[in-house]
Design an enzyme around this catalytic site. Structure first.
Site, PDB file in Angstrom:
ATOM      1  N   SER A 139       0.869  -1.181   0.000  1.00 56.35           N
ATOM      2  CA  SER A 139       0.000   0.000   0.000  1.00 56.35           C
ATOM      3  C   SER A 139       0.898   1.221   0.000  1.00 56.35           C
ATOM      4  CB  SER A 139      -0.857   0.012   1.267  1.00 56.35           C
ATOM      5  OG  SER A 139      -1.484   1.266   1.447  1.00 56.35           O
ATOM      6  N   TYR A 152      -2.464  -1.600  10.332  1.00 57.79           N
ATOM      7  CA  TYR A 152      -2.380  -1.726   8.869  1.00 57.79           C
ATOM      8  C   TYR A 152      -1.041  -1.168   8.373  1.00 57.79           C
ATOM      9  CZ  TYR A 152      -3.967  -1.147   3.971  1.00 57.79           C
ATOM     10  OH  TYR A 152      -4.097  -1.193   2.609  1.00 57.79           O
TER      11      TYR A 152
HETATM   12  N1  LIG Z   1      -8.515  -0.601  -1.728  1.00 57.55           N
HETATM   13  C1  LIG Z   1      -7.475   0.178  -1.516  1.00 57.55           C
HETATM   14  O1  LIG Z   1      -7.567   1.408  -1.572  1.00 57.55           O
HETATM   15  C2  LIG Z   1      -6.126  -0.403  -1.223  1.00 57.55           C
HETATM   16  C3  LIG Z   1      -5.030   0.457  -1.267  1.00 57.55           C
HETATM   17  C4  LIG Z   1      -3.769  -0.052  -0.995  1.00 57.55           C
HETATM   18  C5  LIG Z   1      -3.611  -1.383  -0.707  1.00 57.55           C
HETATM   19  N2  LIG Z   1      -4.701  -2.200  -0.671  1.00 57.55           N
HETATM   20  C6  LIG Z   1      -4.475  -3.596  -0.324  1.00 57.55           C
HETATM   21  O2  LIG Z   1      -4.969  -4.411  -1.345  1.00 57.55           O
HETATM   22  C7  LIG Z   1      -5.349  -5.662  -0.802  1.00 57.55           C
HETATM   23  C8  LIG Z   1      -6.749  -6.010  -1.276  1.00 57.55           C
HETATM   24  O3  LIG Z   1      -7.630  -5.032  -0.785  1.00 57.55           O
HETATM   25  P1  LIG Z   1      -9.026  -4.665  -1.480  1.00 57.55           P
HETATM   26  O4  LIG Z   1      -9.134  -3.205  -1.433  1.00 57.55           O
HETATM   27  O5  LIG Z   1      -9.181  -5.382  -2.745  1.00 57.55           O
HETATM   28  O6  LIG Z   1      -9.994  -5.200  -0.320  1.00 57.55           O
HETATM   29  P2  LIG Z   1     -11.296  -6.140  -0.367  1.00 57.55           P
HETATM   30  O7  LIG Z   1     -11.906  -5.992   0.979  1.00 57.55           O
HETATM   31  O8  LIG Z   1     -12.098  -5.861  -1.572  1.00 57.55           O
HETATM   32  O9  LIG Z   1     -10.642  -7.583  -0.517  1.00 57.55           O
HETATM   33  C9  LIG Z   1      -9.919  -8.201   0.522  1.00 57.55           C
HETATM   34  C10 LIG Z   1     -10.097  -9.690   0.394  1.00 57.55           C
HETATM   35  O10 LIG Z   1      -9.388 -10.327   1.461  1.00 57.55           O
HETATM   36  C11 LIG Z   1     -10.226 -11.371   1.960  1.00 57.55           C
HETATM   37  N3  LIG Z   1      -9.884 -11.692   3.344  1.00 57.55           N
HETATM   38  C12 LIG Z   1     -10.059 -10.904   4.438  1.00 57.55           C
HETATM   39  N4  LIG Z   1      -9.705 -11.577   5.535  1.00 57.55           N
HETATM   40  C13 LIG Z   1      -9.297 -12.821   5.144  1.00 57.55           C
HETATM   41  C14 LIG Z   1      -8.833 -13.967   5.821  1.00 57.55           C
HETATM   42  N5  LIG Z   1      -8.716 -13.983   7.163  1.00 57.55           N
HETATM   43  N6  LIG Z   1      -8.500 -15.054   5.100  1.00 57.55           N
HETATM   44  C15 LIG Z   1      -8.632 -15.052   3.752  1.00 57.55           C
HETATM   45  N7  LIG Z   1      -9.081 -14.007   3.052  1.00 57.55           N
HETATM   46  C16 LIG Z   1      -9.407 -12.899   3.742  1.00 57.55           C
HETATM   47  C17 LIG Z   1     -11.643 -10.802   1.846  1.00 57.55           C
HETATM   48  O11 LIG Z   1     -12.644 -11.817   1.903  1.00 57.55           O
HETATM   49  C18 LIG Z   1     -11.564 -10.120   0.490  1.00 57.55           C
HETATM   50  O12 LIG Z   1     -11.867 -11.000  -0.579  1.00 57.55           O
HETATM   51  C19 LIG Z   1      -5.229  -5.529   0.723  1.00 57.55           C
HETATM   52  O13 LIG Z   1      -4.025  -6.112   1.158  1.00 57.55           O
HETATM   53  C20 LIG Z   1      -5.203  -4.049   0.928  1.00 57.55           C
HETATM   54  O14 LIG Z   1      -4.526  -3.685   2.082  1.00 57.55           O
HETATM   55  C21 LIG Z   1      -5.963  -1.741  -0.935  1.00 57.55           C
END
Ligand SMILES: NC(=O)c1ccc[n+]([C@@H]2O[C@H](COP(=O)([O-])OP(=O)(O)OC[C@H]3O[C@@H](n4cnc5c(N)ncnc54)[C@H](O)[C@@H]3O)[C@@H](O)[C@H]2O)c1
Length: 257
Positions: A139, A152
């Protein structure tokens, strides 16, 4: 979405695939011809994975045994793991003073320990083929901090350390490791944060997007999950063989300040 002209089909294990960035990576990898094991604890991910052409493996990745079982399933089913995308993540917004210890531990287990255990379990299979790609979805909060997200941000900073160490250890074994660092991507994780930040900062949701999420951005919009998937696919490709130990910001210019 355009794809690289030539892609060698590989076996990929992707975590956190029931929505957002992980679902977009699975879809893009399947379009590129990879065999994909999509790992998530949410059973809704089964239909999403199968629609894309992937196989679903249900696992709560806060459980170390489930991390090892996911890799074992990919090996049994597809004969190895060539590409590992550590993507599963959650967020919890609270000040350090009020941050619940169990949330801290859950975030560390899912977002730092699980990537380590999955890397460890996949490593011998990559080494055996002298080819491996580890892509850690970190991130922009692996580079900079913001208030209210202690666990986080600590986990994401730690993920960069894991990425660099894997790169150094993998250099002679054909294994690369890199991180992608997005700013705010249009996913359910961000939708939830908008509501949490609104409460924490006593703002309405529109103000949160404009005054907090896009404050540092040169390009004033949220990122699409598919844009992150394209960067992940590049790092997973043969073309990225000289790229390792690096972090790639996809941050709308946030860190150009
Ligand atoms: N959305 C953003 O703005 C953003 C920005 C930077 C980084 N990220 C990172 O990208 C990654 C994906 O995030 P996203 O935005 O797509 O979120 P999201 O909530 O859409 O997806 C996260 C996924 O992780 C799964 N998950 C959660 N806990 C779990 C567990 N205990 N075991 C297995 N699976 C589990 C959820 O079911 C979901 O499918 C994350 O690591 C997040 O930190 C997201």
């Amino acid at each position: 979405m355009t794809s690289p002209a030539v892609t060698t089909p590989r076996v990929a294990l992707v975590t956190g695939t029931s929505s957002g960035i992980g679902a977009a990576v699975v879809k893009h990898f399947c379009e590129l011809g990879h065999q994909v094991l999509a790992v998530d604890y949410n059973p809704a991910g089964k239909a999403i994975a199968e629609d894309a052409g992937a196989v679903f493996f249900e696992a709560d990745l806060t459980d170390p045994g489930a991390c090892r079982a996911a890799v074992a399933d990919a090996v049994k089913r597809f004969g190895g793991v060539d590409i590992l995308v550590n993507n599963a993540g959650i967020q919890h917004v609270a000040s350090i003073e009020t941050f619940p210890e169990e949330k801290w531990r859950q975030i560390m287990d899912l977002m730092l320990t699980a990537p380590f255990l999955l890397t460890q379990a996949a490593w011998p299979h990559m080494r055996a083929k002298a080819w491996g790609r580890i892509i850690n979805v970190a991130s922009i909060h692996a580079q900079v901090a913001s208030p209210g997200k202690a666990a986080y941000i600590s986990a994401k900073h730690g993920m960069i350390g894991l990425t660099k160490t894997a790169a150094l250890e993998g250099g002679e074994q054909g294994i690369t490791a890199n991180a992608v660092c997005p700013a705010y991507v249009k996913t359910p994780l961000v939708d939830n944060q908008i509501a949490d930040q609104a409460k924490l900062n006593n703002m309405d949701e529109k103000e949160v997007i404009e005054k907090i999420m896009l404050k540092q951005a040169a390009i004033k919009r949220l990122i699409e999950p598919e844009e992150v998937a394209q960067l992940v696919a590049y790092l997973a490709s043969d073309a990225a063989g000289a790229v390792t130990g690096s972090s790639f910001n996809i941050d709308l210019g946030w860190t150009a300040h």
